[in-house]
Design a protein around this motif. Structure first.
Motif, PDB file in Angstrom:
ATOM      1  N   ASN A   1       0.795  -1.308  -0.040  1.00 48.73           N
ATOM      2  CA  ASN A   1      -0.111  -0.102  -0.169  1.00 48.73           C
ATOM      3  C   ASN A   1       0.813   1.373  -0.126  1.00 48.73           C
ATOM      4  O   ASN A   1       2.217   1.101  -0.338  1.00 48.73           O
ATOM      5  CB  ASN A   1      -0.916   0.055   1.289  1.00 48.73           C
ATOM      6  N   ALA A   2       0.377   2.549   0.324  1.00 53.68           N
ATOM      7  CA  ALA A   2       1.058   3.588   0.503  1.00 53.68           C
ATOM      8  C   ALA A   2       0.855   4.301   2.064  1.00 53.68           C
ATOM      9  O   ALA A   2       0.955   5.616   2.186  1.00 53.68           O
ATOM     10  CB  ALA A   2       0.592   4.407  -0.488  1.00 53.68           C
ATOM     11  N   LEU A   3       1.001   3.285   2.999  1.00 52.76           N
ATOM     12  CA  LEU A   3       0.703   3.889   4.306  1.00 52.76           C
ATOM     13  C   LEU A   3       1.775   4.940   4.783  1.00 52.76           C
ATOM     14  O   LEU A   3       2.941   4.607   4.835  1.00 52.76           O
ATOM     15  CB  LEU A   3       0.827   2.697   5.336  1.00 52.76           C
ATOM     16  N   GLU A   4       1.328   5.871   5.068  1.00 51.23           N
ATOM     17  CA  GLU A   4       2.168   6.947   5.705  1.00 51.23           C
ATOM     18  C   GLU A   4       2.129   7.235   7.239  1.00 51.23           C
ATOM     19  O   GLU A   4       3.107   7.812   7.510  1.00 51.23           O
ATOM     20  CB  GLU A   4       1.735   8.532   5.172  1.00 51.23           C
TER      21      GLU A   4
ATOM     22  N   ASN B   1       1.974  -7.288   8.493  1.00 50.43           N
ATOM     23  CA  ASN B   1       2.672  -7.243   7.255  1.00 50.43           C
ATOM     24  C   ASN B   1       2.528  -5.720   6.599  1.00 50.43           C
ATOM     25  O   ASN B   1       1.416  -5.392   6.166  1.00 50.43           O
ATOM     26  CB  ASN B   1       2.335  -8.085   6.266  1.00 50.43           C
ATOM     27  N   ILE B   2       3.591  -4.844   6.622  1.00 52.61           N
ATOM     28  CA  ILE B   2       3.375  -3.643   6.093  1.00 52.61           C
ATOM     29  C   ILE B   2       4.653  -3.364   5.090  1.00 52.61           C
ATOM     30  O   ILE B   2       5.105  -2.372   4.882  1.00 52.61           O
ATOM     31  CB  ILE B   2       3.167  -2.364   7.129  1.00 52.61           C
ATOM     32  N   TYR B   3       4.810  -4.532   4.386  1.00 56.49           N
ATOM     33  CA  TYR B   3       5.986  -4.703   3.504  1.00 56.49           C
ATOM     34  C   TYR B   3       5.562  -3.554   2.372  1.00 56.49           C
ATOM     35  O   TYR B   3       4.599  -3.642   2.021  1.00 56.49           O
ATOM     36  CB  TYR B   3       6.005  -6.019   3.028  1.00 56.49           C
ATOM     37  N   TYR B   4       6.416  -2.728   1.998  1.00 54.54           N
ATOM     38  CA  TYR B   4       6.545  -1.858   0.714  1.00 54.54           C
ATOM     39  C   TYR B   4       5.376  -0.580   0.775  1.00 54.54           C
ATOM     40  O   TYR B   4       4.470  -0.742   0.201  1.00 54.54           O
ATOM     41  CB  TYR B   4       6.062  -2.660  -0.504  1.00 54.54           C
ATOM     42  N   ASN B   5       5.621   0.191   2.274  1.00 58.83           N
ATOM     43  CA  ASN B   5       4.749   1.299   2.461  1.00 58.83           C
ATOM     44  C   ASN B   5       5.610   2.641   2.280  1.00 58.83           C
ATOM     45  O   ASN B   5       6.613   2.376   1.843  1.00 58.83           O
ATOM     46  CB  ASN B   5       3.729   0.854   3.554  1.00 58.83           C
ATOM     47  N   LYS B   6       4.957   3.537   3.286  1.00 56.41           N
ATOM     48  CA  LYS B   6       5.929   4.709   3.214  1.00 56.41           C
ATOM     49  C   LYS B   6       6.084   5.152   4.534  1.00 56.41           C
ATOM     50  O   LYS B   6       6.155   6.407   4.819  1.00 56.41           O
ATOM     51  CB  LYS B   6       5.232   5.706   2.378  1.00 56.41           C
ATOM     52  N   ILE B   7       6.129   4.089   5.528  1.00 59.42           N
ATOM     53  CA  ILE B   7       6.630   4.443   6.809  1.00 59.42           C
ATOM     54  C   ILE B   7       8.010   5.024   6.993  1.00 59.42           C
ATOM     55  O   ILE B   7       8.971   4.412   6.351  1.00 59.42           O
ATOM     56  CB  ILE B   7       6.202   3.309   7.806  1.00 59.42           C
ATOM     57  N   SER B   8       8.218   6.217   7.566  1.00 58.95           N
ATOM     58  CA  SER B   8       9.542   6.795   7.127  1.00 58.95           C
ATOM     59  C   SER B   8      10.125   7.188   8.609  1.00 58.95           C
ATOM     60  O   SER B   8      11.227   7.615   8.478  1.00 58.95           O
ATOM     61  CB  SER B   8       9.193   8.098   6.531  1.00 58.95           C
ATOM     62  N   SER B   9       9.713   7.065   9.891  1.00 54.70           N
ATOM     63  CA  SER B   9      10.525   7.353  10.975  1.00 54.70           C
ATOM     64  C   SER B   9      10.154   6.586  12.202  1.00 54.70           C
ATOM     65  O   SER B   9       9.181   5.763  12.305  1.00 54.70           O
ATOM     66  CB  SER B   9       9.933   8.897  11.248  1.00 54.70           C
ATOM     67  N   LEU B  10      11.071   6.711  13.154  1.00 55.22           N
ATOM     68  CA  LEU B  10      10.748   6.126  14.369  1.00 55.22           C
ATOM     69  C   LEU B  10       9.657   6.463  15.299  1.00 55.22           C
ATOM     70  O   LEU B  10       9.008   5.995  15.755  1.00 55.22           O
ATOM     71  CB  LEU B  10      11.988   6.125  15.295  1.00 55.22           C
ATOM     72  N   LYS B  11       9.399   7.733  14.977  1.00 58.45           N
ATOM     73  CA  LYS B  11       8.212   8.272  15.665  1.00 58.45           C
ATOM     74  C   LYS B  11       7.054   7.342  15.237  1.00 58.45           C
ATOM     75  O   LYS B  11       5.913   7.235  15.865  1.00 58.45           O
ATOM     76  CB  LYS B  11       8.176   9.883  15.417  1.00 58.45           C
ATOM     77  N   ASP B  12       7.018   7.241  14.042  1.00 56.05           N
ATOM     78  CA  ASP B  12       5.685   6.423  13.215  1.00 56.05           C
ATOM     79  C   ASP B  12       5.721   5.013  13.885  1.00 56.05           C
ATOM     80  O   ASP B  12       4.765   4.482  14.397  1.00 56.05           O
ATOM     81  CB  ASP B  12       5.963   6.306  11.836  1.00 56.05           C
ATOM     82  N   LEU B  13       7.028   4.354  14.123  1.00 55.29           N
ATOM     83  CA  LEU B  13       7.250   3.031  14.531  1.00 55.29           C
ATOM     84  C   LEU B  13       6.596   3.003  15.978  1.00 55.29           C
ATOM     85  O   LEU B  13       6.297   1.945  16.503  1.00 55.29           O
ATOM     86  CB  LEU B  13       8.587   2.453  14.428  1.00 55.29           C
ATOM     87  N   TYR B  14       6.809   3.983  16.627  1.00 58.90           N
ATOM     88  CA  TYR B  14       6.670   4.084  18.157  1.00 58.90           C
ATOM     89  C   TYR B  14       5.348   3.664  18.398  1.00 58.90           C
ATOM     90  O   TYR B  14       4.988   3.249  19.500  1.00 58.90           O
ATOM     91  CB  TYR B  14       7.073   5.361  18.909  1.00 58.90           C
TER      92      TYR B  14
ATOM     93  N   ILE C   1       4.331 -10.770  17.293  1.00 60.92           N
ATOM     94  CA  ILE C   1       5.304 -11.665  17.350  1.00 60.92           C
ATOM     95  C   ILE C   1       6.336 -11.660  15.699  1.00 60.92           C
ATOM     96  O   ILE C   1       7.169 -11.916  15.884  1.00 60.92           O
ATOM     97  CB  ILE C   1       4.747 -13.231  17.423  1.00 60.92           C
ATOM     98  N   GLU C   2       5.275 -11.368  14.834  1.00 57.58           N
ATOM     99  CA  GLU C   2       5.753 -11.014  13.381  1.00 57.58           C
ATOM    100  C   GLU C   2       5.623  -9.611  12.958  1.00 57.58           C
ATOM    101  O   GLU C   2       4.504  -9.320  12.860  1.00 57.58           O
ATOM    102  CB  GLU C   2       5.387 -12.133  12.565  1.00 57.58           C
ATOM    103  N   LEU C   3       6.682  -9.110  12.258  1.00 59.06           N
ATOM    104  CA  LEU C   3       6.497  -7.738  11.602  1.00 59.06           C
ATOM    105  C   LEU C   3       7.060  -7.876  10.370  1.00 59.06           C
ATOM    106  O   LEU C   3       8.493  -8.103  10.427  1.00 59.06           O
ATOM    107  CB  LEU C   3       6.935  -6.795  12.518  1.00 59.06           C
ATOM    108  N   ASP C   4       6.839  -7.143   9.308  1.00 54.75           N
ATOM    109  CA  ASP C   4       7.805  -7.299   8.139  1.00 54.75           C
ATOM    110  C   ASP C   4       7.526  -5.648   7.578  1.00 54.75           C
ATOM    111  O   ASP C   4       6.362  -5.175   7.262  1.00 54.75           O
ATOM    112  CB  ASP C   4       7.029  -7.934   7.135  1.00 54.75           C
ATOM    113  N   LEU C   5       8.644  -4.961   7.707  1.00 62.10           N
ATOM    114  CA  LEU C   5       8.860  -3.549   7.428  1.00 62.10           C
ATOM    115  C   LEU C   5       9.820  -3.348   6.056  1.00 62.10           C
ATOM    116  O   LEU C   5       9.871  -2.065   5.825  1.00 62.10           O
ATOM    117  CB  LEU C   5       9.447  -2.778   8.650  1.00 62.10           C
ATOM    118  N   ARG C   6       9.962  -4.361   5.407  1.00 60.64           N
ATOM    119  CA  ARG C   6      10.979  -4.200   4.523  1.00 60.64           C
ATOM    120  C   ARG C   6      10.284  -3.365   3.304  1.00 60.64           C
ATOM    121  O   ARG C   6       9.271  -2.943   3.009  1.00 60.64           O
ATOM    122  CB  ARG C   6      11.109  -5.439   3.704  1.00 60.64           C
ATOM    123  N   LEU C   7      11.198  -2.525   2.460  1.00 61.48           N
ATOM    124  CA  LEU C   7      10.752  -1.615   1.603  1.00 61.48           C
ATOM    125  C   LEU C   7       9.985  -0.496   2.142  1.00 61.48           C
ATOM    126  O   LEU C   7       9.253   0.016   1.372  1.00 61.48           O
ATOM    127  CB  LEU C   7      10.235  -2.275   0.465  1.00 61.48           C
ATOM    128  N   ASN C   8      10.101   0.057   3.456  1.00 60.52           N
ATOM    129  CA  ASN C   8       9.856   1.259   3.958  1.00 60.52           C
ATOM    130  C   ASN C   8      10.954   2.169   4.017  1.00 60.52           C
ATOM    131  O   ASN C   8      11.834   1.729   4.437  1.00 60.52           O
ATOM    132  CB  ASN C   8       9.113   1.058   5.332  1.00 60.52           C
TER     133      ASN C   8
END
Length: 213
Positions: free
Chosen positions: A77-80, A95-108, A117-124
């Motif tokens: 998707n294009a999640l910001e 699974n948020i593979y290939y989105n637009k998450i850009s900072s630690l503040k977002d990840l917080y 248990i399982e998280l996929d952030l690749r290509l963010n």
């Protein structure tokens, strides 16, 4: 900020500074996945990958009724932002593979999803812009076992604990001063480090992990 609701499709479009925003709604999810007769509170798995014409940028309040959700796929998707996941306390796989998450503040924001248990952030973008994003997530999510298709092992947790208990952990780009041995930081690095420190300070301490091992 102008808003337009497409009643037929149940999609909210918001004209923002970076272009049109696709803020998905519960109605759109129900129709797309043919859930019109299903009680949403009983659904445990949801797959909403982005398509050619529909790429979600914001979740809004669309998932409020999915209270027992354990597995969520929002890949391609294009999640910001990750706002809209906070109430999913049972979530185990995201699974948020290939989105637009850009900072630690977002990840917080994922600290609300403590059972992950399982998280996929690749290509963010965050995986490229924040060199310590992996340690940050491992430190924050105590039950995480797999991150970006790589297993999280005890040595990773030890590294995360040690990383965020040092001054230089909050200043990843700082080079030590040759005279004092302390990080020689620019003003930008200091601001960046302060943000790291503030977020890490609010993360619950790890239980049952010996950082001295």
């Amino acid at each position: 900020m102008d808003e337009t609701l497409d009643v037929h499709r149940g999609v909210l479009y918001i004209a923002g500074a970076t272009g049109p925003v696709f803020c998905v709604t519960e109605k759109w999810i129900r129709e797309k996945l043919h859930l019109t007769k299903n009680p949403l509170e009983n659904i445990q798995s949801l797959v909403l990958p982005g398509g050619y014409s529909d790429k979600i940028t914001h979740l809004g309040r669309s998932l409020l009724s999915f209270t027992q959700l354990r597995h969520l796929d929002l890949s391609r998707n294009a999640l910001e932002s990750l706002q809209g996941l906070e109430h999913l306390e049972q979530l185990e796989s995201l699974n948020i593979y290939y989105n637009k998450i850009s900072s630690l503040k977002d990840l917080y924001l994922l600290h609300h999803n403590s059972k992950l248990i399982e998280l996929d952030l690749r290509l963010n973008p965050v995986t490229h812009h924040e060199p310590d994003y992996r340690l940050f997530l491992i430190h924050m999510l105590l039950h995480l076992r797999t991150l970006d298709e790589r297993a999280v092992v005890d040595s990773d947790r030890k590294a995360a604990i040690m990383h965020f208990t040092t001054a230089q952990a909050c200043l990843p780009d700082a080079q030590p001063d040759v005279r004092t041995g302390k990080p020689n930081c620019s003003e930008q690095q200091k601001k960046h480090g302060a943000l790291h420190a503030e977020m890490v300070h609010t993360i619950a301490p790890h239980q049952g992990i010996d950082a001295s091992l």
